[in-house]
Design a protein around this motif. Structure first.
Motif, PDB file in Angstrom:
ATOM      1  N   HIS A  18      60.275  17.052  -6.897  1.00  0.00           N
ATOM      2  CA  HIS A  18      60.195  17.369  -7.961  1.00  0.00           C
ATOM      3  C   HIS A  18      60.707  18.103  -8.748  1.00  0.00           C
ATOM      4  CE1 HIS A  18      57.620  19.003 -11.380  1.00  0.00           C
ATOM      5  NE2 HIS A  18      57.275  18.117 -11.423  1.00  0.00           N
ATOM      6  N   ALA A  19      61.305  19.703  -7.857  1.00  0.00           N
ATOM      7  CA  ALA A  19      62.561  20.409  -9.063  1.00  0.00           C
ATOM      8  C   ALA A  19      63.738  20.044  -9.417  1.00  0.00           C
ATOM      9  CB  ALA A  19      62.457  21.680  -8.405  1.00  0.00           C
ATOM     10  N   PRO A  20      64.490  19.082  -8.359  1.00  0.00           N
ATOM     11  CA  PRO A  20      65.593  18.772  -9.205  1.00  0.00           C
ATOM     12  C   PRO A  20      65.239  17.519 -10.235  1.00  0.00           C
ATOM     13  CG  PRO A  20      65.254  18.828  -6.468  1.00  0.00           C
ATOM     14  CD  PRO A  20      64.315  19.092  -7.488  1.00  0.00           C
ATOM     15  N   THR A  21      64.213  16.679 -10.055  1.00  0.00           N
ATOM     16  CA  THR A  21      64.235  15.932 -10.694  1.00  0.00           C
ATOM     17  C   THR A  21      64.026  16.549 -12.130  1.00  0.00           C
ATOM     18  OG1 THR A  21      62.512  14.926  -9.975  1.00  0.00           O
ATOM     19  CG2 THR A  21      64.689  13.943  -9.895  1.00  0.00           C
ATOM     20  N   PHE A  97      45.646  18.463 -19.646  1.00  0.00           N
ATOM     21  CA  PHE A  97      46.383  19.081 -19.029  1.00  0.00           C
ATOM     22  C   PHE A  97      47.533  19.574 -19.411  1.00  0.00           C
ATOM     23  CE2 PHE A  97      48.907  21.814 -16.118  1.00  0.00           C
ATOM     24  CZ  PHE A  97      48.465  22.445 -15.772  1.00  0.00           C
ATOM     25  N   TRP A  98      48.805  18.446 -19.573  1.00  0.00           N
ATOM     26  CA  TRP A  98      50.026  19.240 -20.297  1.00  0.00           C
ATOM     27  C   TRP A  98      50.682  19.402 -21.180  1.00  0.00           C
ATOM     28  CZ3 TRP A  98      53.363  21.759 -17.177  1.00  0.00           C
ATOM     29  CH2 TRP A  98      53.154  21.703 -16.000  1.00  0.00           C
ATOM     30  N   ILE A  99      49.712  18.006 -22.621  1.00  0.00           N
ATOM     31  CA  ILE A  99      50.551  18.220 -23.643  1.00  0.00           C
ATOM     32  C   ILE A  99      50.401  19.940 -24.897  1.00  0.00           C
ATOM     33  CG2 ILE A  99      49.517  17.473 -26.436  1.00  0.00           C
ATOM     34  CD1 ILE A  99      49.490  14.978 -24.344  1.00  0.00           C
ATOM     35  N   PRO A 100      49.058  20.244 -24.171  1.00  0.00           N
ATOM     36  CA  PRO A 100      48.893  21.911 -24.761  1.00  0.00           C
ATOM     37  C   PRO A 100      49.951  23.038 -23.927  1.00  0.00           C
ATOM     38  CG  PRO A 100      46.655  21.177 -23.920  1.00  0.00           C
ATOM     39  CD  PRO A 100      47.736  19.940 -23.322  1.00  0.00           C
ATOM     40  N   VAL A 101      50.117  22.551 -23.051  1.00  0.00           N
ATOM     41  CA  VAL A 101      50.958  23.734 -22.302  1.00  0.00           C
ATOM     42  C   VAL A 101      52.549  23.346 -22.829  1.00  0.00           C
ATOM     43  CG1 VAL A 101      52.392  23.818 -19.631  1.00  0.00           C
ATOM     44  CG2 VAL A 101      49.469  23.665 -19.777  1.00  0.00           C
ATOM     45  N   LEU A 115      61.943  25.392 -17.990  1.00  0.00           N
ATOM     46  CA  LEU A 115      61.748  24.318 -16.596  1.00  0.00           C
ATOM     47  C   LEU A 115      60.834  25.275 -15.654  1.00  0.00           C
ATOM     48  CD1 LEU A 115      62.616  21.749 -14.680  1.00  0.00           C
ATOM     49  CD2 LEU A 115      64.249  22.992 -14.086  1.00  0.00           C
ATOM     50  N   ASN A 116      61.514  26.893 -15.686  1.00  0.00           N
ATOM     51  CA  ASN A 116      61.129  28.125 -15.122  1.00  0.00           C
ATOM     52  C   ASN A 116      59.254  27.848 -15.319  1.00  0.00           C
ATOM     53  OD1 ASN A 116      63.175  28.529 -13.680  1.00  0.00           O
ATOM     54  ND2 ASN A 116      63.360  30.049 -15.208  1.00  0.00           N
ATOM     55  N   VAL A 117      59.141  27.525 -16.570  1.00  0.00           N
ATOM     56  CA  VAL A 117      57.492  27.319 -17.105  1.00  0.00           C
ATOM     57  C   VAL A 117      56.262  26.481 -16.666  1.00  0.00           C
ATOM     58  CG1 VAL A 117      55.640  27.464 -18.978  1.00  0.00           C
ATOM     59  CG2 VAL A 117      57.828  28.918 -19.178  1.00  0.00           C
ATOM     60  N   VAL A 118      57.437  25.062 -16.255  1.00  0.00           N
ATOM     61  CA  VAL A 118      56.363  23.956 -15.726  1.00  0.00           C
ATOM     62  C   VAL A 118      56.320  24.063 -14.948  1.00  0.00           C
ATOM     63  CG1 VAL A 118      57.455  21.291 -15.254  1.00  0.00           C
ATOM     64  CG2 VAL A 118      57.103  22.926 -18.061  1.00  0.00           C
ATOM     65  N   LEU A 119      57.603  24.915 -14.190  1.00  0.00           N
ATOM     66  CA  LEU A 119      57.571  24.170 -12.489  1.00  0.00           C
ATOM     67  C   LEU A 119      57.047  26.118 -11.956  1.00  0.00           C
ATOM     68  CD1 LEU A 119      61.226  24.647 -11.397  1.00  0.00           C
ATOM     69  CD2 LEU A 119      60.054  22.818 -11.337  1.00  0.00           C
ATOM     70  N   VAL A 120      56.238  27.028 -12.688  1.00  0.00           N
ATOM     71  CA  VAL A 120      55.068  27.439 -11.845  1.00  0.00           C
ATOM     72  C   VAL A 120      54.195  26.704 -12.368  1.00  0.00           C
ATOM     73  CG1 VAL A 120      53.879  29.713 -12.531  1.00  0.00           C
ATOM     74  CG2 VAL A 120      56.541  29.962 -12.482  1.00  0.00           C
ATOM     75  N   THR A 121      53.806  26.302 -13.850  1.00  0.00           N
ATOM     76  CA  THR A 121      52.834  25.798 -14.174  1.00  0.00           C
ATOM     77  C   THR A 121      52.342  24.491 -12.889  1.00  0.00           C
ATOM     78  OG1 THR A 121      53.035  26.141 -16.172  1.00  0.00           O
ATOM     79  CG2 THR A 121      50.785  24.500 -16.382  1.00  0.00           C
ATOM     80  N   SER A 122      53.349  24.006 -12.358  1.00  0.00           N
ATOM     81  CA  SER A 122      53.370  22.641 -11.920  1.00  0.00           C
ATOM     82  C   SER A 122      52.096  22.976 -10.199  1.00  0.00           C
ATOM     83  CB  SER A 122      54.474  22.352 -11.678  1.00  0.00           C
ATOM     84  OG  SER A 122      55.167  21.129 -12.637  1.00  0.00           O
ATOM     85  N   ILE A 123      52.601  23.862  -9.945  1.00  0.00           N
ATOM     86  CA  ILE A 123      51.575  24.833  -8.312  1.00  0.00           C
ATOM     87  C   ILE A 123      49.960  24.556  -9.160  1.00  0.00           C
ATOM     88  CG2 ILE A 123      50.534  26.558  -6.986  1.00  0.00           C
ATOM     89  CD1 ILE A 123      53.443  28.068  -7.575  1.00  0.00           C
TER      90      ILE A 123
END
Length: 147
Positions: A18-21, A97-101, A115-123
Motif C-alpha cells: 500500500h505505501a509504495p503504490t 470515510f475518505w472523501i471528508p479526509v 501522503l503522510n496524512v493518508v498513511l497515518v489515517t490508513s491505519i
C-alpha cells in the motif's frame, strides 16, 4: 481476540504494497492536477474525484481484499468471488470515510505531507476493514463415513 498472523499480514500489506503504490498514486495525482491546470479551490475537489471515483479507491480496495485473501490461503477464484461480494460495500464505506479526509487533506496540508496524512489515517481505515471483513472461515470439510 487479537489475531497475530492476520495483524502481521495487514502490516505487511501496508508497508510492502500500500505505501509504495500510494506514493506512485500521489505523484501521478499531482502530475495530473498540474497537467490539467486545476487551481485554487478546484484542486481538492479534482483530486478527490479522481482518487475516489475514477481509479485509486477501486485499485487500493481491490489490492487490500486480494492481498488479505492470498495471506489467508484463498484461491484466485475465491479472491475473485470475495471481490464480487464485498467491493461495492467497501467502496461506499470508503467514500463515507475518505472523501471528508481527502478534501481537508488536499485543501490544508502541503503536497509534500499529504501522503503522510493518508498513511497515518490508513491505519484506522485498515483496522475498520479488518473488523468489517474478518477472515473467511474454512468451509466445513465433508465428514468421513464411519468404517
Amino acid at each position: 481476540v487479537y489475531d497475530g498472523p492476520r495483524g502481521g499480514g495487514a502490516v505487511l500489506f501496508g508497508f510492502a504494497l500500500h505505501a509504495p503504490t500510494s506514493h506512485l498514486h500521489f505523484n501521478f495525482l499531482e502530475y495530473l492536477t498540474n497537467r490539467v491546470g486545476v487551481t485554487g479551490l478546484g484542486i481538492p475537489v479534482f483530486k478527490t474525484i479522481m482518487e475516489q471515483f475514477v481509479y485509486w479507491s477501486w485499485i487500493s480496495n481491490s489490492m487490500y481484499h486480494a492481498a488479505m485473501g492470498l495471506m489467508q490461503g484463498m484461491t484466485f477464484h475465491q479472491i475473485y468471488q470475495r471481490l464480487e461480494d464485498v467491493l461495492w460495500d467497501t467502496q461506499k464505506a470508503q467514500w463515507a470515510f475518505w472523501i471528508p479526509v481527502q478534501l481537508l487533506n488536499f485543501q490544508f496540508v502541503p503536497v509534500r505531507h499529504q501522503l503522510n496524512v493518508v498513511l497515518v489515517t490508513s491505519i484506522v481505515w485498515t483496522a475498520l476493514l479488518s473488523a468489517w471483513y474478518p477472515p473467511v472461515e474454512e468451509e466445513e470439510k465433508p465428514k468421513e463415513e464411519a468404517d
